[in-house]
Design a protein around this motif. Structure first.
Motif, PDB file in Angstrom:
ATOM      1  N   UNK A 267       3.532  -4.162  -0.315  1.00  0.00           N
ATOM      2  CA  UNK A 267       4.729  -4.137  -1.140  1.00  0.00           C
ATOM      3  C   UNK A 267       5.982  -3.962  -0.290  1.00  0.00           C
ATOM      4  N   UNK A 268       7.118  -4.424  -0.839  1.00  0.00           N
ATOM      5  CA  UNK A 268       8.398  -4.259  -0.146  1.00  0.00           C
ATOM      6  C   UNK A 268       8.650  -2.799   0.218  1.00  0.00           C
ATOM      7  N   UNK A 269       9.154  -2.596   1.430  1.00  0.00           N
ATOM      8  CA  UNK A 269       9.531  -1.301   1.996  1.00  0.00           C
ATOM      9  C   UNK A 269       8.335  -0.437   2.385  1.00  0.00           C
ATOM     10  N   UNK A 270       7.098  -0.958   2.254  1.00  0.00           N
ATOM     11  CA  UNK A 270       5.948  -0.208   2.744  1.00  0.00           C
ATOM     12  C   UNK A 270       6.024  -0.086   4.261  1.00  0.00           C
ATOM     13  N   UNK A 271       5.646   1.068   4.791  1.00  0.00           N
ATOM     14  CA  UNK A 271       5.578   1.281   6.237  1.00  0.00           C
ATOM     15  C   UNK A 271       4.125   1.574   6.590  1.00  0.00           C
ATOM     16  N   UNK A 272       3.519   0.683   7.387  1.00  0.00           N
ATOM     17  CA  UNK A 272       2.110   0.786   7.743  1.00  0.00           C
ATOM     18  C   UNK A 272       1.967   0.520   9.236  1.00  0.00           C
ATOM     19  N   UNK A 273       1.375   1.475   9.944  1.00  0.00           N
ATOM     20  CA  UNK A 273       1.099   1.314  11.380  1.00  0.00           C
ATOM     21  C   UNK A 273       2.334   0.906  12.172  1.00  0.00           C
ATOM     22  N   UNK A 274       3.468   1.504  11.845  1.00  0.00           N
ATOM     23  CA  UNK A 274       4.681   1.237  12.607  1.00  0.00           C
ATOM     24  C   UNK A 274       5.429  -0.014  12.216  1.00  0.00           C
ATOM     25  N   UNK A 275       5.047  -0.648  11.106  1.00  0.00           N
ATOM     26  CA  UNK A 275       5.743  -1.838  10.616  1.00  0.00           C
ATOM     27  C   UNK A 275       6.293  -1.567   9.220  1.00  0.00           C
ATOM     28  N   UNK A 276       7.496  -2.088   8.960  1.00  0.00           N
ATOM     29  CA  UNK A 276       8.065  -2.084   7.621  1.00  0.00           C
ATOM     30  C   UNK A 276       7.914  -3.482   7.044  1.00  0.00           C
ATOM     31  N   UNK A 277       7.409  -3.590   5.809  1.00  0.00           N
ATOM     32  CA  UNK A 277       7.121  -4.873   5.180  1.00  0.00           C
ATOM     33  C   UNK A 277       8.160  -5.194   4.108  1.00  0.00           C
ATOM     34  N   UNK A 278       8.531  -6.499   4.043  1.00  0.00           N
ATOM     35  CA  UNK A 278       9.496  -6.967   3.049  1.00  0.00           C
ATOM     36  C   UNK A 278       9.370  -8.476   2.950  1.00  0.00           C
ATOM     37  N   UNK A 279       9.115  -8.989   1.756  1.00  0.00           N
ATOM     38  CA  UNK A 279       9.082 -10.432   1.496  1.00  0.00           C
ATOM     39  C   UNK A 279       8.177 -11.223   2.460  1.00  0.00           C
ATOM     40  N   UNK A 280       6.939 -10.803   2.609  1.00  0.00           N
ATOM     41  CA  UNK A 280       5.955 -11.485   3.470  1.00  0.00           C
ATOM     42  C   UNK A 280       6.351 -11.476   4.931  1.00  0.00           C
ATOM     43  N   UNK A 281       7.226 -10.573   5.309  1.00  0.00           N
ATOM     44  CA  UNK A 281       7.611 -10.387   6.698  1.00  0.00           C
ATOM     45  C   UNK A 281       7.375  -8.925   7.081  1.00  0.00           C
ATOM     46  N   UNK A 282       7.406  -8.672   8.382  1.00  0.00           N
ATOM     47  CA  UNK A 282       7.306  -7.285   8.817  1.00  0.00           C
ATOM     48  C   UNK A 282       8.244  -7.039  10.003  1.00  0.00           C
TER      49      UNK A 282
END
Length: 286
Positions: A267-282
């Motif tokens: 999901x948007x703004x999720x932070x997992x393993x040092x990455x922030x996710x937004x719109x199929x990008x990280x």
């Protein structure tokens, strides 16, 4: 080159809030980039000038290689209080008299297609996240209008040591009309433009250039045989100029090359393993 960034969010303690009031976008940028808020320090940008009503400002990255002018006083007749106008400038006599060699001068109305354009930052997406270094930042928003998301990039591209490879990419999150730019939008090209998006220095030509397209344009899907492994490959996003030459990469960002379209992106703004996710990008955060 991946750089450590600071992450600012609308739900941080003491964070400025974005709304349709004049000056609210200015406060978000000023608090994140310059002043800091709560326990977070600013990203190291400089405030060069601010209007008496605190609605408009000129600001710059730490290097001060380029300057940006933000008008957040609803002066644009088309956008009114829905957005703040922002543009790249070379200098200024005062905040009402900017000098810009590569952006159009009219901050109050619309422009013709395929002209160099100031851009705007939409103010309807109160759920925002900004990640920044002292030389660049991304502003991401969800819920702009009818659930639309939007993003902007301002600052220096990764460009083999060319310190003057600065640009500004605002956004128009949903209209495909005259003077639009769409940036990092899900389900479509990551960079859709009808206006010229200038670059302070194109390293290929050593002169002012124009960003023409972003590669890959959107997330790619490739169907494999059932025996194939299911995985995602993450790719850098790179700009090319009008001559199809590589200009530089967007810093810290990767696009999902999806081998199996059934794979879920966080999901948007999720932070997992040092990455922030937004719109199929990280975004790599450190």
């Amino acid at each position: 080159m991946t750089q450590a960034v600071t992450v600012y969010r609308w739900d941080d303690e003491g964070a400025p809030q974005l709304d349709l009031n004049n000056g609210s976008m200015l406060q978000v940028l000023k608090k994140c980039l310059i002043d800091g808020y709560g326990t977070k320090q600013g990203a190291g940008w400089a405030l060069n000038e601010i209007s008496a009503d605190n609605n408009n400002m000129i600001f710059s990255p730490a290097s001060q290689n380029w300057y940006y002018l933000l008008y957040d006083d609803a002066r644009n007749s088309y956008l009114t209080n829905k957005a703040a106008m922002i543009g790249a400038i070379d200098g200024w006599t005062d905040i009402e008299n900017p000098v810009s060699s590569i952006h159009y001068e009219d901050w109050t109305g619309r422009i013709s297609e395929d002209k160099g354009a100031n851009q705007y930052l939409d103010k309807r997406g109160a759920t925002w996240c900004l990640i920044a270094t002292s030389e660049w930042f991304y502003l991401m928003q969800t819920g702009v209008a009818s659930g639309t998301s939007a993003a902007a990039f301002i600052g220096r591209l990764d460009c083999a040591g060319f310190d003057m490879a600065y640009t500004l990419i605002g956004y128009n999150p949903y209209w495909h009309d005259n003077d639009s730019i769409q940036f990092l939008k899900p389900g479509t090209d990551y960079f859709f433009r009808k206006v010229k998006v200038p670059l302070l220095l194109d390293p290929n030509t050593m002169s002012s250039g124009v960003l023409n397209y972003l590669s890959p344009n959107t997330h790619l899907e490739k169907k494999l045989t059932p025996q194939a492994l299911t995985r995602i490959v993450w790719l850098d996003l790179a700009f090319k100029n009008e001559s199809n030459q590589l200009v530089g990469r967007l810093p810290n960002i990767e696009s999902a090359y999806i081998y199996n379209s059934s794979i879920d992106i966080p999901d948007n703004y999720s932070v997992i393993d040092g990455y922030l996710f937004f719109n199929s990008l990280r975004w790599k955060l450190s």
